[in-house]
Design an enzyme around this catalytic site. Structure first.
Site, short mmCIF file in Angstrom:
data_model
loop_
_atom_site.label_atom_id
_atom_site.label_comp_id
_atom_site.label_asym_id
_atom_site.label_seq_id
_atom_site.Cartn_x
_atom_site.Cartn_y
_atom_site.Cartn_z
N THR A 1 0.85 -1.20 0.00
CA THR A 1 0.00 0.00 0.00
C THR A 1 0.88 1.25 0.00
OG1 THR A 1 -1.69 -1.19 1.23
CG2 THR A 1 -1.77 1.21 1.36
N SER B 1 2.11 5.20 -2.10
CA SER B 1 2.38 5.80 -3.41
C SER B 1 3.51 5.09 -4.16
CB SER B 1 2.72 7.29 -3.24
OG SER B 1 3.79 7.45 -2.32
N ALA C 1 7.55 1.72 3.00
CA ALA C 1 7.81 1.93 4.43
C ALA C 1 7.96 3.42 4.69
CB ALA C 1 9.07 1.19 4.87
N GLU D 1 -0.85 -5.23 6.13
CA GLU D 1 0.51 -5.30 5.56
C GLU D 1 1.38 -6.27 6.36
OE1 GLU D 1 1.08 -0.86 3.63
OE2 GLU D 1 1.37 -1.08 5.76
N LYS E 1 13.64 7.83 3.39
CA LYS E 1 13.07 6.94 4.43
C LYS E 1 14.15 6.24 5.27
CE LYS E 1 8.91 7.56 2.64
NZ LYS E 1 8.05 6.52 2.19
#
Ligand code: 5RP
Length: 236
Positions: free
Chosen positions: A33, A35, A92, A112, A130
């Site tokens: 899930t 973008s 993530a 998830e 990230k």
């Protein structure tokens, strides 16, 4: 689009595609899930359409992933119907040097964690923003909570030293409601020195369904970044 125009979008596209390229015909694939994995789903659909990839089945981790998979023509299945998942690809919000994660920016971390943990191989796709030295550096820990337990769970989290905040909707009055019909508390911790311990402690609070700390689940991290004005992908 030039890298200067939207570097984060280009990094996400590139890494999303790199993960889709690793999927082999005949695989059962966990569809993440967010973008970044939205690009993975798009590229998987394009590979299927081109006939380069055949006979895959997707297991979506959210309503978003399910809608995208249908849009791009990826056949779907469920955990009832299969006895394994070959590969899961998911995004993530933070990745530490041990490949532990914070997830749940899209409030989908419960499904998830189920799908990603079951996969024979779990690939994380992120842009370079990230990567952190320590979990909790920039992102709070999302905790999915059964609505009747919101107040006591928030008090319990404060006793653990966290600062809880109920996640509110955007273009929707009131709190975010998850795909399971629950709410999400985002918890800021000053210092997460023991991610595995905190993951268990949070999940032991009555009323908590699941939290967004993922320890020991990740096999491979693909990082999209910009070098010499070009988007590239490297393995962590
Ligand atoms: C959703 C997630 C996402 O994978 C995470 O928030 C990353 O999203 P994006 O790829 O949009 O940056 O955990 O619950």
């Amino acid at each position: 689009m030039s890298v200067a125009a939207d570097p984060v979008k280009l990094m996400k596209q590139k890494v999303g595609q790199a993960a889709a390229d690793r999927v082999q015909s005949g695989s059962i694939v966990g569809l993440g899930t967010g973008s970044t994995t939205a690009y993975t789903i798009q590229f998987l659909g394009e590979r299927l359409k081109a006939g380069e990839l055949k006979n895959i089945q997707g297991i979506p981790t959210s309503f978003q992933a399910e809608v995208l998979a249908k849009q791009y023509g990826i056949p779907l299945t469920t955990l009832d119907a299969v006895d394994h998942i070959d590969l899961a690809i998911d995004g993530a919000d933070e990745v530490d040097p041990q490949k532990n994660l914070i997830k749940g920016g899209g409030a989908a971390h419960t499904r998830e964690k189920i799908v990603d943990s079951l996969a024979d191989q779990f690939i994380v796709v992120v842009d370079s923003s990230k990567i952190v030295d320590r979990l909790g550096s920039s992102f709070p820990v999302p905790v999915e909570v059964i609505p009747m337990a919101i107040a006591p769970v928030m008090r319990a989290i404060e006793k653990l030293g966290g600062q809880p905040e109920l996640r509110m909707g955007v273009k929707k009055a009131g709190p975010v409601i998850t795909d399971q019909g629950n709410m999400v508390i985002d918890v800021k911790f000053d210092n997460i020195s023991d991610p595995a311990g905190l993951e268990k402690t949070l999940n032991n609070i009555p009323g908590v369904l699941e939290n967004g700390i993922f320890v020991g689940v990740t096999d491979l991290v693909l990082i999209g970044e910009v070098q010499n004005n070009q988007p590239i992908v490297r393995e962590m």
